[in-house]
Design an enzyme around this catalytic site. Sequence first.
Site, PDB file in Angstrom:
ATOM      1  N   TYR A   1       0.819  -1.215   0.000  1.00 20.29           N
ATOM      2  CA  TYR A   1       0.000   0.000   0.000  1.00 20.29           C
ATOM      3  C   TYR A   1       0.856   1.270   0.000  1.00 20.29           C
ATOM      4  O   TYR A   1       0.344   2.369  -0.218  1.00 20.29           O
ATOM      5  CB  TYR A   1      -0.954   0.024   1.202  1.00 20.29           C
TER       6      TYR A   1
ATOM      7  N   LYS B   1       4.122 -15.415   2.778  1.00 21.02           N
ATOM      8  CA  LYS B   1       4.055 -16.186   1.536  1.00 21.02           C
ATOM      9  C   LYS B   1       5.504 -16.474   1.141  1.00 21.02           C
ATOM     10  O   LYS B   1       5.980 -16.120   0.057  1.00 21.02           O
ATOM     11  CB  LYS B   1       3.294 -15.365   0.472  1.00 21.02           C
TER      12      LYS B   1
ATOM     13  N   ASP C   1      -2.160 -18.440   2.299  1.00 25.38           N
ATOM     14  CA  ASP C   1      -3.315 -19.075   1.643  1.00 25.38           C
ATOM     15  C   ASP C   1      -3.949 -20.152   2.525  1.00 25.38           C
ATOM     16  O   ASP C   1      -5.165 -20.192   2.706  1.00 25.38           O
ATOM     17  CB  ASP C   1      -2.971 -19.595   0.233  1.00 25.38           C
TER      18      ASP C   1
ATOM     19  N   ASP D   1      -4.905  -7.054   6.218  1.00 23.19           N
ATOM     20  CA  ASP D   1      -6.132  -6.392   5.776  1.00 23.19           C
ATOM     21  C   ASP D   1      -7.159  -7.459   5.364  1.00 23.19           C
ATOM     22  O   ASP D   1      -8.309  -7.469   5.817  1.00 23.19           O
ATOM     23  CB  ASP D   1      -5.786  -5.471   4.594  1.00 23.19           C
TER      24      ASP D   1
ATOM     25  N   ASP E   1     -10.755  -8.984   7.592  1.00 21.69           N
ATOM     26  CA  ASP E   1     -12.139  -8.981   7.085  1.00 21.69           C
ATOM     27  C   ASP E   1     -12.689 -10.408   7.054  1.00 21.69           C
ATOM     28  O   ASP E   1     -13.846 -10.657   7.390  1.00 21.69           O
ATOM     29  CB  ASP E   1     -12.215  -8.388   5.670  1.00 21.69           C
TER      30      ASP E   1
HETATM   31  N1  NAI Z   1     -10.989   1.948   6.894  1.00 24.90           N
HETATM   32  C1  NAI Z   1     -11.686   2.431   5.886  1.00 24.90           C
HETATM   33  O1  NAI Z   1     -12.023   3.592   5.844  1.00 24.90           O
HETATM   34  C2  NAI Z   1     -12.084   1.501   4.806  1.00 24.90           C
HETATM   35  C3  NAI Z   1     -12.719   2.015   3.714  1.00 24.90           C
HETATM   36  N2  NAI Z   1     -13.184   1.178   2.750  1.00 24.90           N
HETATM   37  C4  NAI Z   1     -13.964   1.801   1.664  1.00 24.90           C
HETATM   38  O2  NAI Z   1     -15.344   1.592   1.966  1.00 24.90           O
HETATM   39  C5  NAI Z   1     -16.080   1.500   0.748  1.00 24.90           C
HETATM   40  C6  NAI Z   1     -16.935   0.245   0.736  1.00 24.90           C
HETATM   41  O3  NAI Z   1     -16.085  -0.893   0.722  1.00 24.90           O
HETATM   42  P1  NAI Z   1     -16.582  -2.388   0.925  1.00 24.90           P
HETATM   43  O4  NAI Z   1     -15.628  -3.277   0.258  1.00 24.90           O
HETATM   44  O5  NAI Z   1     -18.019  -2.488   0.571  1.00 24.90           O
HETATM   45  O6  NAI Z   1     -16.376  -2.695   2.483  1.00 24.90           O
HETATM   46  P2  NAI Z   1     -17.270  -2.306   3.749  1.00 24.90           P
HETATM   47  O7  NAI Z   1     -16.510  -2.756   4.927  1.00 24.90           O
HETATM   48  O8  NAI Z   1     -17.664  -0.888   3.716  1.00 24.90           O
HETATM   49  O9  NAI Z   1     -18.594  -3.201   3.612  1.00 24.90           O
HETATM   50  C7  NAI Z   1     -18.540  -4.617   3.438  1.00 24.90           C
HETATM   51  C8  NAI Z   1     -19.901  -5.230   3.807  1.00 24.90           C
HETATM   52  O10 NAI Z   1     -20.089  -5.155   5.216  1.00 24.90           O
HETATM   53  C9  NAI Z   1     -21.239  -4.387   5.558  1.00 24.90           C
HETATM   54  N3  NAI Z   1     -20.890  -3.553   6.711  1.00 24.90           N
HETATM   55  C10 NAI Z   1     -19.717  -2.942   6.934  1.00 24.90           C
HETATM   56  N4  NAI Z   1     -19.749  -2.270   8.071  1.00 24.90           N
HETATM   57  C11 NAI Z   1     -20.966  -2.449   8.596  1.00 24.90           C
HETATM   58  C12 NAI Z   1     -21.609  -1.994   9.789  1.00 24.90           C
HETATM   59  N5  NAI Z   1     -20.983  -1.222  10.674  1.00 24.90           N
HETATM   60  N6  NAI Z   1     -22.894  -2.375  10.003  1.00 24.90           N
HETATM   61  C13 NAI Z   1     -23.538  -3.174   9.144  1.00 24.90           C
HETATM   62  N7  NAI Z   1     -22.978  -3.642   8.003  1.00 24.90           N
HETATM   63  C14 NAI Z   1     -21.703  -3.273   7.729  1.00 24.90           C
HETATM   64  C15 NAI Z   1     -21.534  -3.552   4.310  1.00 24.90           C
HETATM   65  O11 NAI Z   1     -22.877  -3.180   4.242  1.00 24.90           O
HETATM   66  C16 NAI Z   1     -21.089  -4.487   3.194  1.00 24.90           C
HETATM   67  O12 NAI Z   1     -22.083  -5.425   2.931  1.00 24.90           O
HETATM   68  C17 NAI Z   1     -15.047   1.559  -0.385  1.00 24.90           C
HETATM   69  O13 NAI Z   1     -15.005   2.876  -0.852  1.00 24.90           O
HETATM   70  C18 NAI Z   1     -13.749   1.192   0.303  1.00 24.90           C
HETATM   71  O14 NAI Z   1     -12.617   1.728  -0.317  1.00 24.90           O
HETATM   72  C19 NAI Z   1     -13.051  -0.170   2.843  1.00 24.90           C
HETATM   73  C20 NAI Z   1     -12.407  -0.718   3.915  1.00 24.90           C
HETATM   74  C21 NAI Z   1     -11.841   0.081   4.963  1.00 24.90           C
HETATM   75  C1  COI Z   2      -7.300   2.054   2.697  1.00 27.97           C
HETATM   76  C2  COI Z   2      -7.456   0.588   3.052  1.00 27.97           C
HETATM   77  C3  COI Z   2      -6.143  -0.059   3.221  1.00 27.97           C
HETATM   78  C4  COI Z   2      -8.327   0.478   4.245  1.00 27.97           C
HETATM   79  C5  COI Z   2      -8.598  -0.912   4.703  1.00 27.97           C
HETATM   80  O1  COI Z   2      -9.220  -1.712   4.050  1.00 27.97           O
HETATM   81  C6  COI Z   2      -8.138  -1.290   6.021  1.00 27.97           C
HETATM   82  O2  COI Z   2      -7.257  -0.666   6.598  1.00 27.97           O
HETATM   83  O3  COI Z   2      -8.646  -2.305   6.519  1.00 27.97           O
HETATM   84 MG    MG Z   3      -9.671  -3.518   5.147  1.00 25.24          MG
END
Ligand code: NAI
Ligand code: COI
Ligand code: MG
Length: 362
Positions: free
Chosen positions: A141, A186, A218, A242, A246
Amino acid sequence: MEKKITVLPGDGIGPEVVTAAVEVLGAIAQKYDHQFHFAYGAIGGVAIDQYQDPLPQNTISLCEESDAILLGAVGGPKWDHNPADLRPEKGLLRIRKHFDLFSNLRPVQAIPSMLKSSPLKEDIVKDVDLLIVRELTGGLYFGERHRTENEALDSLTYTREEIERIVDNAFTLARLRRKKLTSVDKANVLDTSRLWRDIVDEKKAQYPDVEVEHSLVDSTAMKLITAPAEYDVIVTENMFGDILSDEASVITGSLGVLPSASMRADNFGLYEPVHGSAPEIAGKGIANPAATILSAAMMLQYSFGLLEEAKAIEDAVAAVYEKGFFTGDMAPKGVEALSTNDWTEKVLHEIEPAYVKEQTFI
Ligand SMILES: NC(=O)C1=CN([C@@H]2O[C@H](COP(=O)(O)OP(=O)(O)OC[C@H]3O[C@@H](n4cnc5c(N)ncnc54)[C@H](O)[C@@H]3O)[C@@H](O)[C@H]2O)C=CC1
Ligand SMILES: CC(C)CC(=O)C(=O)O
Ligand SMILES: [Mg+2]
């Protein structure tokens, strides 16, 4: 105790879950007679819209003046086609690097009342209590990147110093727990992983009381689902951590309950849920705030040393689940789901029945 907390709600469900966590901190402050001062800043998409920068200087300054940072989440479809430096996620990566938050702690625990929310069999998840220690400021990253119409490059680099400090951190944490460390890499393919594995082996002698195993990422992904209770501390590089964290949300039944702490060596930290901005449920008032509330508990524990207060939050969350209250992501069949607001009210009531809310819920 008096502390300054910078709050960065971010995008999507970020503001909703952060509002809930700030209320919970308010209830703790009232119950234990602390003063928490909250200052709000912009990060991610909202910061791009307002300042054309996903991490504006005024946000960095606010954070520098504070004792800890509470963050919601960033990102959303509105900014998906922005150039790399103007993407919301870039703000998150930059704040982690700026504050040298190299150690991302992601605990995964199966609270008994949550077991029915997991799609996995109860005997697989019932004893799970693991901690993923993810390296957060190196690796893919943060590597050199390059993109043309028909070619793209992302490079993966780790230095000895970067690996040593996260491995030391993980050994130290394993010592405080069940003394078992699984280092995930890995190494059958990547040189960065071979260096990682050598350093873990070198470090072993300094921590003879800790049992160490190496595991390829893996097959670890498979075992995390088939035998998660066998893990204590898992240490791994940025991207593997990361992805595995998840994946670990399947154990608890939802990403909405997994908290995290991103720590610097001096215990300054940024606290944020493992999940992202969940744009498809944003603004509906149905997001699960537990992950952010539990991240606030980690703040009290790791940055402020308020162990009793942290435990009060964890106990309140467990009690609310025990009493059968769930948001939609967790509610078992036939159980009516509560809104973010109503579920948070239950937690506030567990902590301090006399607490009067300061904020209007979003
Ligand atoms: N740390 C951060 O700010 C992160 C930001 N993102 C960003 O978020 C956006 C969405 O990414 P996704 O891959 O969809 O991951 P996401 O984590 O936002 O959502 C994945 C799944 O989990 C559910 N979910 C997540 N948090 C929830 C909560 N608190 N309550 C109920 N349901 C929940 C969502 O509705 C979806 O079905 C993208 O723009 C991505 O880049 C993704 C991961 C981490
Ligand atoms: C910007 C990403 C690395 C955010 C994410 O998915 C995380 O930190 O879990
Ligand atoms: Mg993440």
